[in-house]
Design an enzyme around this catalytic site. Sequence first.
Site, PDB file in Angstrom:
ATOM      1  CD  GLN A 100       7.683  -4.115  12.100  1.00  0.00           C
ATOM      2  OE1 GLN A 100       7.225  -5.114  12.255  1.00  0.00           O
ATOM      3  NE2 GLN A 100       8.013  -3.443  11.128  1.00  0.00           N
ATOM      4  N   GLY A 107       8.225   1.775   8.779  1.00  0.00           N
ATOM      5  CA  GLY A 107       7.091   2.917   9.076  1.00  0.00           C
ATOM      6  C   GLY A 107       6.811   3.117  10.618  1.00  0.00           C
ATOM      7  CG  ASP A 129       4.091  -2.025  12.160  1.00  0.00           C
ATOM      8  OD1 ASP A 129       3.211  -2.626  12.590  1.00  0.00           O
ATOM      9  OD2 ASP A 129       4.155  -1.771  10.783  1.00  0.00           O
ATOM     10  CG  HIS A 153       4.326  -1.634   2.171  1.00  0.00           C
ATOM     11  ND1 HIS A 153       2.996  -1.898   1.856  1.00  0.00           N
ATOM     12  CD2 HIS A 153       4.617  -2.352   3.117  1.00  0.00           C
ATOM     13  CE1 HIS A 153       2.698  -2.874   2.865  1.00  0.00           C
ATOM     14  NE2 HIS A 153       3.771  -3.121   3.578  1.00  0.00           N
ATOM     15  CB  SER A 194      -1.344  -5.797   3.782  1.00  0.00           C
ATOM     16  OG  SER A 194      -0.166  -5.031   3.395  1.00  0.00           O
ATOM     17  NE  ARG A 195      -3.036  -9.154  10.134  1.00  0.00           N
ATOM     18  CZ  ARG A 195      -1.788  -8.944  10.434  1.00  0.00           C
ATOM     19  NH1 ARG A 195      -1.121  -7.659  10.436  1.00  0.00           N
ATOM     20  NH2 ARG A 195      -1.024  -9.877  10.646  1.00  0.00           N
ATOM     21  CG  HIS A 213      -0.364  -0.136   2.628  1.00  0.00           C
ATOM     22  ND1 HIS A 213       0.699   0.633   2.986  1.00  0.00           N
ATOM     23  CD2 HIS A 213      -0.229  -1.429   3.488  1.00  0.00           C
ATOM     24  CE1 HIS A 213       0.911   0.032   4.294  1.00  0.00           C
ATOM     25  NE2 HIS A 213       0.449  -1.002   4.469  1.00  0.00           N
TER      26      HIS A 213
END
Length: 290
Positions: free
Chosen positions: A141, A135, A138, A25, A174-175, A22
Amino acid sequence: MAEARAQAGGVVGLVPTMGFLHEGHLSLMERSVAECDQTIATLYVNPLQFDDPADLDRYPADQDRDLALAEACGVDLMVVPRPQEMFASPPLTRVTVAGIGERLEGEFRPGHMAGVATVVTRLLAGLQPHRAYFGRKDAQQLAVITRLVQDLGFPVEVVGCSLVRESDGLALSSRNVLLGERRAEALALSRGLMRAADRFDHGEKRATVLEAAVRGAVPDGALEYARLCETSTMTRTAVAEGETVLVTAARFGPVRIIDNVGLVADRSGGSADRGVRLGHPSLIYGSEGT
Ligand code: PAF
């Protein structure tokens, strides 16, 4: 991966992805292309980071579309490693970042953060980029990867990039394509975060109040957490001082989404980082939009 790395020269940028790209990204890819001589993107749906097998089964995929989008962004090389190239046999090793990786997602998705840290370590070792782009959606992360790079001495600069939102506020993921009719309900999470960000911009610094703004917006039972944390350690903090982030996770049917706003306070006040908004529906919905 070694072959791919041998082909790349100069300053190499890495954009790791799990595909179904998307605009979030693509913004990482565009930034890497602008800042580096060569950009390598990876597409690997990492089973180690899925705590729920059903989530892995339904994870959206369209490799041809991803390859075309990455190429259009100027990515030089898209590496799509087969599982046996990533790990010759099922890996017994896990990279865990104590504390930072154990809270929040670590609590709600056991093994998830270690799965991410392990695969990112493998990609950094295999592709040896100079810069790696992730990104801020997250946020945990990013904190985990920043710390593992520091602890393990990888000679790479970790670059955190803006969270990207739909024009109605939903953080890109993406989800999101799996939300279906629940998409309208899921908007409650970003709505709550925007209310918290507005309060912060008007001087509110108390975690209780900022977290309550999110809790008040999200339907009962959907919210997993809303916590004000210190950005680099992800420890909970009572007051938004210095660099903090209000991190959230919620479930809408089978789909779990995460979102956050960065809250940076200094002596002159503070400003909330709400990310950037698209002016059109994300390309994950195809040409028809939402
Ligand atoms: O953010 C993601 O898409 C994944 O967690 C990553 C960094 C590609 C590791 O699998």
